[in-house]
Write a protein that holds these residues in place. Structure first.
Motif, PDB file in Angstrom:
ATOM      1  N   LEU A 199       5.346  54.544  -3.697  1.00  0.00           N
ATOM      2  CA  LEU A 199       6.433  53.937  -2.917  1.00  0.00           C
ATOM      3  C   LEU A 199       6.024  52.638  -2.219  1.00  0.00           C
ATOM      4  O   LEU A 199       6.845  52.016  -1.541  1.00  0.00           O
ATOM      5  N   HIS A 200       4.774  52.219  -2.377  1.00  0.00           N
ATOM      6  CA  HIS A 200       4.232  51.193  -1.477  1.00  0.00           C
ATOM      7  C   HIS A 200       5.008  49.866  -1.472  1.00  0.00           C
ATOM      8  O   HIS A 200       5.119  49.211  -0.451  1.00  0.00           O
ATOM      9  N   ASP A 201       5.562  49.487  -2.614  1.00  0.00           N
ATOM     10  CA  ASP A 201       6.251  48.189  -2.673  1.00  0.00           C
ATOM     11  C   ASP A 201       7.768  48.325  -2.684  1.00  0.00           C
ATOM     12  O   ASP A 201       8.467  47.386  -3.083  1.00  0.00           O
ATOM     13  N   LEU A 202       8.267  49.457  -2.245  1.00  0.00           N
ATOM     14  CA  LEU A 202       9.718  49.695  -2.260  1.00  0.00           C
ATOM     15  C   LEU A 202      10.489  48.551  -1.579  1.00  0.00           C
ATOM     16  O   LEU A 202      11.552  48.140  -2.034  1.00  0.00           O
ATOM     17  N   GLY A 203       9.910  48.031  -0.492  1.00  0.00           N
ATOM     18  CA  GLY A 203      10.580  46.976   0.270  1.00  0.00           C
ATOM     19  C   GLY A 203      10.807  45.696  -0.513  1.00  0.00           C
ATOM     20  O   GLY A 203      11.599  44.837  -0.117  1.00  0.00           O
ATOM     21  N   LYS A 204      10.112  45.557  -1.656  1.00  0.00           N
ATOM     22  CA  LYS A 204      10.295  44.332  -2.461  1.00  0.00           C
ATOM     23  C   LYS A 204      11.702  44.257  -3.048  1.00  0.00           C
ATOM     24  O   LYS A 204      12.120  43.205  -3.518  1.00  0.00           O
ATOM     25  N   MET A 205      12.403  45.373  -3.010  1.00  0.00           N
ATOM     26  CA  MET A 205      13.781  45.349  -3.513  1.00  0.00           C
ATOM     27  C   MET A 205      14.681  44.492  -2.635  1.00  0.00           C
ATOM     28  O   MET A 205      15.774  44.124  -3.016  1.00  0.00           O
TER      29      MET A 205
ATOM     30  N   THR B 275       7.766  40.351   4.541  1.00  0.00           N
ATOM     31  CA  THR B 275       8.590  41.361   5.233  1.00  0.00           C
ATOM     32  C   THR B 275       8.680  42.664   4.430  1.00  0.00           C
ATOM     33  O   THR B 275       9.172  43.658   4.930  1.00  0.00           O
ATOM     34  N   HIS B 276       8.212  42.642   3.155  1.00  0.00           N
ATOM     35  CA  HIS B 276       8.455  43.819   2.320  1.00  0.00           C
ATOM     36  C   HIS B 276       7.800  45.119   2.817  1.00  0.00           C
ATOM     37  O   HIS B 276       8.402  46.180   2.698  1.00  0.00           O
ATOM     38  N   PRO B 277       6.606  45.065   3.430  1.00  0.00           N
ATOM     39  CA  PRO B 277       6.051  46.344   3.897  1.00  0.00           C
ATOM     40  C   PRO B 277       6.927  46.992   4.986  1.00  0.00           C
ATOM     41  O   PRO B 277       7.157  48.200   4.951  1.00  0.00           O
TER      42      PRO B 277
ATOM     43  N   SER C 232       1.344  49.333   5.767  1.00  0.00           N
ATOM     44  CA  SER C 232       0.092  48.612   6.075  1.00  0.00           C
ATOM     45  C   SER C 232      -0.789  48.272   4.872  1.00  0.00           C
ATOM     46  O   SER C 232      -1.951  47.921   5.044  1.00  0.00           O
ATOM     47  N   HIS C 233      -0.252  48.351   3.636  1.00  0.00           N
ATOM     48  CA  HIS C 233      -1.139  48.129   2.485  1.00  0.00           C
ATOM     49  C   HIS C 233      -1.578  46.670   2.333  1.00  0.00           C
ATOM     50  O   HIS C 233      -2.459  46.378   1.533  1.00  0.00           O
ATOM     51  N   HIS C 234      -0.985  45.746   3.107  1.00  0.00           N
ATOM     52  CA  HIS C 234      -1.468  44.351   3.067  1.00  0.00           C
ATOM     53  C   HIS C 234      -2.304  43.986   4.292  1.00  0.00           C
ATOM     54  O   HIS C 234      -2.611  42.809   4.496  1.00  0.00           O
ATOM     55  N   GLU C 235      -2.644  44.982   5.103  1.00  0.00           N
ATOM     56  CA  GLU C 235      -3.553  44.713   6.230  1.00  0.00           C
ATOM     57  C   GLU C 235      -4.963  44.538   5.671  1.00  0.00           C
ATOM     58  O   GLU C 235      -5.311  45.144   4.653  1.00  0.00           O
TER      59      GLU C 235
ATOM     60  N   THR D 177      -6.478  49.479  -4.772  1.00  0.00           N
ATOM     61  CA  THR D 177      -5.858  49.705  -6.090  1.00  0.00           C
ATOM     62  C   THR D 177      -4.696  48.738  -6.316  1.00  0.00           C
ATOM     63  O   THR D 177      -4.445  48.314  -7.435  1.00  0.00           O
ATOM     64  N   ASP D 178      -4.005  48.390  -5.235  1.00  0.00           N
ATOM     65  CA  ASP D 178      -2.883  47.433  -5.318  1.00  0.00           C
ATOM     66  C   ASP D 178      -3.387  46.074  -5.820  1.00  0.00           C
ATOM     67  O   ASP D 178      -2.853  45.502  -6.777  1.00  0.00           O
ATOM     68  N   VAL D 179      -4.450  45.574  -5.202  1.00  0.00           N
ATOM     69  CA  VAL D 179      -4.975  44.257  -5.606  1.00  0.00           C
ATOM     70  C   VAL D 179      -5.567  44.317  -7.016  1.00  0.00           C
ATOM     71  O   VAL D 179      -5.365  43.415  -7.826  1.00  0.00           O
TER      72      VAL D 179
HETATM   73 FE   LIG Z   1       2.944  44.966  -1.415  1.00  0.00          FE
END
Ligand SMILES: [Fe+2]
Length: 430
Positions: free
Chosen positions: A213-219, A242-244, A267-270, A296-298
């Motif tokens: 679900l981590h990037d759900l906000g990208k929608m 703002t996506h997170p 917080s996955h971009h912290e 893992t995201d990067v």
């Molecule tokens: Fe992200």
């Protein structure tokens, strides 16, 4: 102090600071590392005649042994009477045929295909779910987290049973369907990594759910920003950032997710130094699961082809992550991640010393320099009409002069190889 020793004297806990060749000519990513597994010792024995061990950086438990080795004449002997492995293998490149066809084992291929087929069923279901979920998020609907939980549990089971099949499928990447594929891949990578870190099933389910679900906000991020073929302007980057929080708010309002899962989304971009977003958290304020997913995201992002760049090879991505770690990622976790993904990651293209090219389809846990390959090109770099499986660790090579051995990892661009199509065809063939 550094001591020159033969690989046969290596013990767990010793810190290998130098090899008998430049690190860049070895498959190892760390330029100096403490031996933590028997497999690492075997890898060194496979390619080196001698190495240097740093006594100060080695574990206390091996100090006495190092002292003895230092005193004994063996540490100073030269190896005139030893077979020079490198020369021997170079000679094999001159042999007339590679013996590749002889190593093809239909049974082994069938077993691998069956595992891939099983993993692909769950992956396809998850992919379809993510498409629906992203569409629902875009329309402001409530997210169905119950289905997400059951899919993640299935993916975790597949990975516990067979990591390589799921990892193989993470290489099915398409430039234009990035967000959905990325979500599934980060989930698989996080589960694989979490398993290697010793997490239990319950913890894996939490970690996998947050990753999915981590990037759900990208929608809520405009497509022209998400898919911009070039550098974002400062204003565009502010919107992207703002996506997170948007993902967090969507999920917080709609469900029964745990604080750990929600934290991954938020917080996955912290980053450890406080340079990340949205809150500029520092090392101690970032949760363990979130630190895992930030890696893992990067990794998946940089190995993917995007509208604005071609993906790196898995090997190059691991090297970069290691360099980027200070101030960004937990170094211990990065080291564990590199150990998990391996020296020749599943989906990598490798060239044998004979010039043949193959894709790594499965790792050999005991002999990590000898994975199982699907051979795709002959020595003249012509595609095979029918691809064959080669297990580099197979005992059938023991009595042969012309053992197939990996020379180097190659970039798909070098010979214009479409890895995604190959993986797709192999997965369908199952
Ligand atoms: Fe992200």
């Amino acid at each position: 102090m550094k001591i020159k020793i033969e690989p046969s004297h290596l013990k767990l806990g010793m810190y290998v600071s130098e090899l008998d060749r430049p690190w860049t000519e070895s498959p190892f990513i760390f330029q100096g590392f403490e031996l933590r597994t028997v497999e690492e010792i075997e890898d060194i024995q496979e390619i080196c005649q001698y190495v240097y061990v740093n006594t100060e950086k080695s574990a206390k438990s091996v100090h006495a042994q190092l002292k003895n080795i230092h005193k004994s004449p063996q540490s100073k002997t030269n190896k005139k009477n030893k077979t020079n492995k490198k020369n021997k293998t170079d000679d094999t490149t001159k042999t007339k045929h590679s013996g590749i066809s002889k190593s093809s084992t239909k049974v082994e291929h069938d077993v691998i295909n069956k595992d891939i087929h099983k993993a692909s069923i769950t992956r396809n279901k998850t992919r379809a779910y993510v498409d629906d979920m992203l569409a629902e998020a875009r329309m402001g609907k409530i997210i169905d987290t119950k289905t997400a939980k059951s899919l993640v549990a299935k993916m975790a089971n597949n990975i516990i049973e067979n990591t390589d099949a799921s990892m193989w499928l993470t290489n099915l990447k398409k430039r234009d369907e990035y967000t959905a594929i990325h979500s599934v891949n980060v989930c698989v990578l996080s589960l694989t990594f979490g398993r290697a870190l010793g997490l239990n099933k319950e913890q894996l389910n939490e970690l996998g759910l947050g990753a999915l679900l981590h990037d759900l906000g990208k929608m809520h991020t405009p497509l022209e920003i998400l898919n911009k073929p070039g550098k974002l302007t400062d204003d565009e980057f502010e919107i992207m950032k703002t996506h997170p929080v948007q993902g967090y708010q969507t999920l917080e309002a709609s469900s029964d997710l745990s604080p750990d899962v929600l934290d991954i989304v938020k917080s996955h971009h912290e980053r450890l130094s406080g340079n990340g977003y949205p809150a500029g958290l520092k090392e101690k304020e970032i949760k363990y699961f979130t630190k895992i997913v930030s890696i893992t995201d990067v990794y998946d992002a940089v190995t993917s082809d995007r509208v604005y760049h071609d993906g790196m090879t898995p090997h190059q991505a691991l090297k970069n992550l290691y360099e980027w770690a200070p101030g960004n990622f937990d170094l211990k976790l990065i080291q564990e991640f590199i150990r998990t993904i391996g020296i020749y990651p599943v989906g990598s293209l490798v060239e044998l010393k004979t010039g043949h090219i193959g894709v790594v389809i499965k790792l050999n846990k005991q002999q990590r320099l000898k994975p199982i390959l699907i051979m795709i090109m002959n020595r003249h770099k012509e595609y095979y009409a029918k691809r064959k499986l080669v297990n580099l660790a197979s005992s059938i090579w023991d009595t042969k002069e012309n053992k197939p051995e990996i020379n180097r990892i190659i970039d798909a661009k070098e010979y214009d190889i479409d890895v995604t199509s190959i993986i797709q065809e192999e997965s369908i063939a199952s």
